[in-house]
Scaffold this motif. Structure first.
Motif, PDB file in Angstrom:
ATOM      1  N   VAL A  41      30.491  37.119  42.044  1.00  0.00           N
ATOM      2  CA  VAL A  41      31.495  36.344  42.781  1.00  0.00           C
ATOM      3  C   VAL A  41      32.697  37.218  43.111  1.00  0.00           C
ATOM      4  O   VAL A  41      33.234  37.162  44.225  1.00  0.00           O
ATOM      5  N   ALA A  42      33.120  38.040  42.151  1.00  0.00           N
ATOM      6  CA  ALA A  42      34.285  38.893  42.367  1.00  0.00           C
ATOM      7  C   ALA A  42      34.030  39.955  43.426  1.00  0.00           C
ATOM      8  O   ALA A  42      34.955  40.356  44.156  1.00  0.00           O
ATOM      9  N   GLU A  43      32.779  40.418  43.531  1.00  0.00           N
ATOM     10  CA  GLU A  43      32.463  41.507  44.453  1.00  0.00           C
ATOM     11  C   GLU A  43      31.828  41.026  45.755  1.00  0.00           C
ATOM     12  O   GLU A  43      31.310  41.819  46.535  1.00  0.00           O
ATOM     13  N   ILE A  44      31.872  39.730  45.987  1.00  0.00           N
ATOM     14  CA  ILE A  44      31.190  39.188  47.161  1.00  0.00           C
ATOM     15  C   ILE A  44      32.008  39.389  48.436  1.00  0.00           C
ATOM     16  O   ILE A  44      31.459  39.375  49.538  1.00  0.00           O
ATOM     17  N   VAL A  45      33.319  39.567  48.301  1.00  0.00           N
ATOM     18  CA  VAL A  45      34.190  39.698  49.469  1.00  0.00           C
ATOM     19  C   VAL A  45      34.965  41.008  49.377  1.00  0.00           C
ATOM     20  O   VAL A  45      35.574  41.309  48.353  1.00  0.00           O
ATOM     21  N   GLY A  46      34.930  41.774  50.442  1.00  0.00           N
ATOM     22  CA  GLY A  46      35.766  42.959  50.551  1.00  0.00           C
ATOM     23  C   GLY A  46      35.394  44.108  49.639  1.00  0.00           C
ATOM     24  O   GLY A  46      36.204  45.017  49.440  1.00  0.00           O
ATOM     25  N   ALA A  47      34.189  44.099  49.067  1.00  0.00           N
ATOM     26  CA  ALA A  47      33.774  45.189  48.179  1.00  0.00           C
ATOM     27  C   ALA A  47      32.862  46.149  48.934  1.00  0.00           C
ATOM     28  O   ALA A  47      32.136  45.760  49.837  1.00  0.00           O
ATOM     29  N   SER A  48      32.918  47.404  48.549  1.00  0.00           N
ATOM     30  CA  SER A  48      32.027  48.413  49.121  1.00  0.00           C
ATOM     31  C   SER A  48      31.284  49.161  48.025  1.00  0.00           C
ATOM     32  O   SER A  48      30.646  50.182  48.285  1.00  0.00           O
ATOM     33  N   SER A  49      31.384  48.653  46.797  1.00  0.00           N
ATOM     34  CA  SER A  49      30.712  49.277  45.660  1.00  0.00           C
ATOM     35  C   SER A  49      30.596  48.255  44.552  1.00  0.00           C
ATOM     36  O   SER A  49      31.217  47.186  44.596  1.00  0.00           O
ATOM     37  N   GLY A  50      29.794  48.585  43.553  1.00  0.00           N
ATOM     38  CA  GLY A  50      29.611  47.695  42.426  1.00  0.00           C
ATOM     39  C   GLY A  50      28.254  47.006  42.466  1.00  0.00           C
ATOM     40  O   GLY A  50      27.588  46.957  43.498  1.00  0.00           O
ATOM     41  N   LEU A  51      27.845  46.486  41.328  1.00  0.00           N
ATOM     42  CA  LEU A  51      26.536  45.841  41.231  1.00  0.00           C
ATOM     43  C   LEU A  51      26.458  44.573  42.066  1.00  0.00           C
ATOM     44  O   LEU A  51      25.422  44.278  42.677  1.00  0.00           O
ATOM     45  N   GLY A  52      27.533  43.802  42.090  1.00  0.00           N
ATOM     46  CA  GLY A  52      27.549  42.599  42.911  1.00  0.00           C
ATOM     47  C   GLY A  52      27.415  42.922  44.385  1.00  0.00           C
ATOM     48  O   GLY A  52      26.673  42.247  45.119  1.00  0.00           O
ATOM     49  N   TYR A  53      28.123  43.968  44.818  1.00  0.00           N
ATOM     50  CA  TYR A  53      28.013  44.398  46.211  1.00  0.00           C
ATOM     51  C   TYR A  53      26.599  44.871  46.515  1.00  0.00           C
ATOM     52  O   TYR A  53      26.042  44.562  47.576  1.00  0.00           O
ATOM     53  N   MET A  54      25.981  45.598  45.573  1.00  0.00           N
ATOM     54  CA  MET A  54      24.619  46.082  45.778  1.00  0.00           C
ATOM     55  C   MET A  54      23.647  44.915  45.954  1.00  0.00           C
ATOM     56  O   MET A  54      22.750  44.948  46.810  1.00  0.00           O
ATOM     57  N   ILE A  55      23.838  43.869  45.148  1.00  0.00           N
ATOM     58  CA  ILE A  55      22.967  42.697  45.241  1.00  0.00           C
ATOM     59  C   ILE A  55      23.140  42.001  46.589  1.00  0.00           C
ATOM     60  O   ILE A  55      22.151  41.647  47.254  1.00  0.00           O
ATOM     61  N   MET A  56      24.361  41.790  47.007  1.00  0.00           N
ATOM     62  CA  MET A  56      24.611  41.104  48.280  1.00  0.00           C
ATOM     63  C   MET A  56      24.131  41.955  49.459  1.00  0.00           C
ATOM     64  O   MET A  56      23.576  41.429  50.436  1.00  0.00           O
ATOM     65  N   HIS A  57      24.338  43.263  49.392  1.00  0.00           N
ATOM     66  CA  HIS A  57      23.894  44.161  50.459  1.00  0.00           C
ATOM     67  C   HIS A  57      22.371  44.151  50.554  1.00  0.00           C
ATOM     68  O   HIS A  57      21.797  44.135  51.662  1.00  0.00           O
ATOM     69  N   ALA A  58      21.691  44.146  49.401  1.00  0.00           N
ATOM     70  CA  ALA A  58      20.230  44.124  49.393  1.00  0.00           C
ATOM     71  C   ALA A  58      19.694  42.813  49.965  1.00  0.00           C
ATOM     72  O   ALA A  58      18.629  42.788  50.608  1.00  0.00           O
ATOM     73  N   SER A  59      20.411  41.716  49.741  1.00  0.00           N
ATOM     74  CA  SER A  59      19.944  40.426  50.269  1.00  0.00           C
ATOM     75  C   SER A  59      19.981  40.395  51.794  1.00  0.00           C
ATOM     76  O   SER A  59      19.133  39.761  52.420  1.00  0.00           O
ATOM     77  N   ARG A  60      20.940  41.094  52.386  1.00  0.00           N
ATOM     78  CA  ARG A  60      21.042  41.115  53.853  1.00  0.00           C
ATOM     79  C   ARG A  60      19.880  41.876  54.472  1.00  0.00           C
ATOM     80  O   ARG A  60      19.469  41.593  55.601  1.00  0.00           O
ATOM     81  N   PHE A  61      19.346  42.836  53.757  1.00  0.00           N
ATOM     82  CA  PHE A  61      18.261  43.667  54.283  1.00  0.00           C
ATOM     83  C   PHE A  61      16.906  43.312  53.659  1.00  0.00           C
ATOM     84  O   PHE A  61      15.962  44.100  53.738  1.00  0.00           O
TER      85      PHE A  61
END
Length: 265
Positions: free
Chosen positions: A205-225
């Motif tokens: 939740v913390a890394e879902i907006v405005g993040a460019s790194s981190g495990l949360g960002y990796m998960i959200m980025h992977a879901s888009r692709f």
């Protein structure tokens, strides 16, 4: 033996206790394997265990995963430490002084029902999209519950101990430092163990907006692709990190409070 195993609150051999968890893990892995290798579920939705393993190895070899782990861990740690630094003394005061409980318990009890994710738009407006915003989400997700749990732990200190300390000549400061705090400390450590686990659940939740790194960002980025293998790797890593911190707190508990060790701790 079978009757002993299914007797409430009855001790069982340590080997049997450990084996039960291992067997449960194997059953879960077997169920996953049947669904994925058997073609029951499309690999787009559920990759095989080997695909997830190879993806995780590849991410480690490339160094990207280690960087994301370090960044995410620092965010969780700072957010949680700030929550603990404020919540522990406030919770002790609320559990010890009725005036403090009356002043803070209603508003903390009210805010704790508000989802931390709902504050993200306000946090972005107030402090921007930097690291402080992400740590603040983790702070909000843990502070209020932690404070109330510390309050409950402190309230459970026996009044007889406090009365005896006054009878022996202790002043109010000594009652706090020599009686209430030591009696509450095992419960405080146990509360920190539980709430640190909650802090990890707010990471995505913390890394879902405005993040460019981190495990949360990796998960959200992977879901888009449409990369479910990377999503599962990220989820498993968060789970393992949470388990590691839980084991650390259990070790601290055993080393510090062996005289009142809990079952399973």
């Amino acid at each position: 033996m079978l009757a002993k195993i299914f007797t409430p609150n009855k001790e069982i051999p340590k080997m049997l206790y450990t084996s039960a968890g291992f067997v449960t893990f194997l059953l879960f892995l077997a169920f996953w394997s049947v669904l994925s290798y058997g073609g029951i579920v499309n690999p787009l939705f559920l990759p095989t265990p080997t695909a997830v393993l190879f993806t995780g190895i590849d991410l480690f070899v490339n160094g990207a995963l280690l960087s994301d782990i370090g960044i995410s861990f620092s965010r969780v740690l700072v957010g949680f430490l700030v929550a603990a630094a404020i919540g522990i003394p406030l919770g002790i005061l609320m559990g010890s002084l009725k005036i403090m409980e009356g002043a803070f318990e209603p508003i903390i009890g009210f805010i704790r029902y508000m989802p931390a994710s709902a504050f993200i738009p306000l946090l972005i407006l107030w402090i921007g999209l930097g690291e402080a915003e992400k740590m603040s989400v983790i702070f909000l997700g843990t502070f209020f519950q932690l404070t109330l749990m510390i309050m409950d732990v402190t309230k459970n200190v026996q009044n007889e101990l406090i009365d005896v300390s006054y009878t022996l000549g202790a002043n109010k400061v000594q009652v706090f430092t020599k009686v209430i705090l030591p009696a509450s400390l095992p419960g405080i450590v146990d509360t920190l163990r539980i709430t640190f686990g909650w802090a990890w659940t707010y990471l995505v939740v913390a890394e879902i907006v405005g993040a460019s790194s981190g495990l949360g960002y990796m998960i959200m980025h992977a879901s888009r692709f449409l990369q479910p293998d990377k999503i599962i790797v990220g989820i498993l890593i968060i789970g393992l990190l949470g388990l590691m911190t839980d084991l650390i707190f259990k070790a601290i508990y055993r080393a510090s409070f062996s005289w009142m060790r809990k079952d399973g701790l």
